[in-house]
Enzyme design. Sequence first.
Site, PDB file in Angstrom:
ATOM      1  N   GLY A 110     -13.345  15.326 -30.928  1.00 17.06           N
ATOM      2  CA  GLY A 110     -12.936  14.277 -29.988  1.00 17.06           C
ATOM      3  C   GLY A 110     -13.898  13.098 -30.057  1.00 17.06           C
ATOM      4  O   GLY A 110     -15.118  13.266 -30.163  1.00 17.06           O
ATOM      5  N   CYS A 158      -2.742  16.947 -28.121  1.00 14.49           N
ATOM      6  CA  CYS A 158      -4.090  17.180 -28.672  1.00 14.49           C
ATOM      7  C   CYS A 158      -5.092  17.503 -27.564  1.00 14.49           C
ATOM      8  O   CYS A 158      -4.711  17.896 -26.461  1.00 14.49           O
ATOM      9  CB  CYS A 158      -4.551  15.987 -29.498  1.00 14.49           C
ATOM     10  N   ASP A 177      -8.862   7.423 -30.468  1.00 20.27           N
ATOM     11  CA  ASP A 177     -10.063   7.441 -31.308  1.00 20.27           C
ATOM     12  C   ASP A 177     -10.539   6.029 -31.567  1.00 20.27           C
ATOM     13  O   ASP A 177     -11.735   5.774 -31.628  1.00 20.27           O
ATOM     14  CB  ASP A 177      -9.752   8.174 -32.621  1.00 20.27           C
ATOM     15  N   LYS A 203     -14.425   2.406 -27.594  1.00 18.79           N
ATOM     16  CA  LYS A 203     -13.750   2.792 -28.840  1.00 18.79           C
ATOM     17  C   LYS A 203     -13.116   1.600 -29.548  1.00 18.79           C
ATOM     18  O   LYS A 203     -12.415   1.765 -30.544  1.00 18.79           O
ATOM     19  CB  LYS A 203     -12.698   3.858 -28.553  1.00 18.79           C
TER      20      LYS A 203
HETATM   21  C1  RUB Z   1      -9.092  14.339 -31.246  1.00 15.94           C
HETATM   22  C2  RUB Z   1      -8.219  13.279 -30.692  1.00 15.94           C
HETATM   23  C3  RUB Z   1      -8.464  12.877 -29.257  1.00 15.94           C
HETATM   24  C4  RUB Z   1      -9.298  11.606 -29.253  1.00 15.94           C
HETATM   25  C5  RUB Z   1      -9.753  11.255 -27.851  1.00 15.94           C
HETATM   26  O1  RUB Z   1      -9.030  14.408 -32.653  1.00 15.94           O
HETATM   27  O2  RUB Z   1      -7.399  12.671 -31.345  1.00 15.94           O
HETATM   28  O3  RUB Z   1      -7.263  12.631 -28.601  1.00 15.94           O
HETATM   29  O4  RUB Z   1     -10.432  11.792 -30.073  1.00 15.94           O
HETATM   30  O5  RUB Z   1     -10.665  12.206 -27.397  1.00 15.94           O
HETATM   31  P1  RUB Z   1     -10.033  15.400 -33.429  1.00 15.94           P
HETATM   32  P2  RUB Z   1     -11.625  11.899 -26.153  1.00 15.94           P
HETATM   33  O6  RUB Z   1      -9.797  16.772 -32.866  1.00 15.94           O
HETATM   34  O7  RUB Z   1      -9.634  15.269 -34.865  1.00 15.94           O
HETATM   35  O8  RUB Z   1     -11.454  14.931 -33.178  1.00 15.94           O
HETATM   36  O9  RUB Z   1     -10.744  11.532 -25.035  1.00 15.94           O
HETATM   37  O10 RUB Z   1     -12.361  13.197 -25.961  1.00 15.94           O
HETATM   38  O11 RUB Z   1     -12.539  10.792 -26.585  1.00 15.94           O
END
Ligand code: RUB
Length: 317
Positions: free
Chosen positions: A28, A130, A201, A237
């Site tokens: 994430g 996700c 991301d 981000k």
């Molecule tokens: C994780 C993903 C999450 C974003 C946001 O992808 O797409 O939705 O990273 O996460 P992966 P957050 O598992 O490939 O890292 O809200 O925790 O920043």
Amino acid sequence: MTTRNPETPEYKQLRQTMDDIKTLKIQGATNVAIYGVEAFAKHAETVPVKDDDLLAHLEPLVEEISFVRVTEPALRNGLRYVMTGIRREGKEVASELGQAYVKLIDDAKKRIFKIGAERIRDGSRVFTHCHSSISVGIFLEAAKQGKDFDVINTETRPLFQGRKTARILAKQNIRVTHVVDSAMRWAMNSFNPHMIFLGADAITVEGVALNKIGSRLCALASEEEHIPLYICTSLLKYDQATSIGRLSEIEMRSPLEIWDEGCPEGVKVLNPAFETIDRRNISAYITEAGLIPPQSVHQTFRRIYGSQIHDFQQLWS
Ligand code: RUB
């Protein structure tokens, strides 16, 4: 001790963290940024080199860490934040700067949890895809406020990050219905959620969000079903490089995550990790600055973080 490969515990920890980010033990965008920036800052403060040698050592390292996962600008922004401070005041302040960046993230998260939870009412049904720590944080905040609501979530092939989401919610007694990714349109039609919460991301200058593969399908299904879609994310981000014309890159992961044993010769397996969500499909970004339309991301980022995170010098070179 060489400058290239210093034998300090902090450097070893940084290498370990980079490996954990690459292999998704750290998952994430938010966690990638927190762990990556902290490990880098500790290393920068303790590396036994100085003056020009210091920058000659740190700059290529920043490049390398930045692209361990290419679709993660919150990590890049954090590394630049630390580097800007080191250039001004020396490496002695590196850890402090790393902590300051993590605090920016933590403060942003707390605000987003509260703002996002305002959208959830008793009886709400929310769809998510996700594992986004920010979206989950909003659900936990809403539950803490005593709201009674349902979450529908996808398993998220190939690495099943959706199970993490489902486990956390179930543990907190939040009702969660779990479906395969390809059932996302079916689930939207069957459960008629009031809204969709996705993480991000990366965000581009046009206000496009990049999130886990499947997110654009989710957005297209939301259009068909007339369900508002919110991107729950810190503005940290924002991919500043997109404002000077660069494209945000999409990470291509190993095909072995999809088909490791018994894949016949001649079959090409592709594993893109992320995809774009058109800004037309985004009702609003839920951010530390409140709900904002996609068109306002760039200006809002500049207003809040512009004086602290400016890597345009490097971007132009
Ligand atoms: C994780 C993903 C999450 C974003 C946001 O992808 O797409 O939705 O990273 O996460 P992966 P957050 O598992 O490939 O890292 O809200 O925790 O920043």
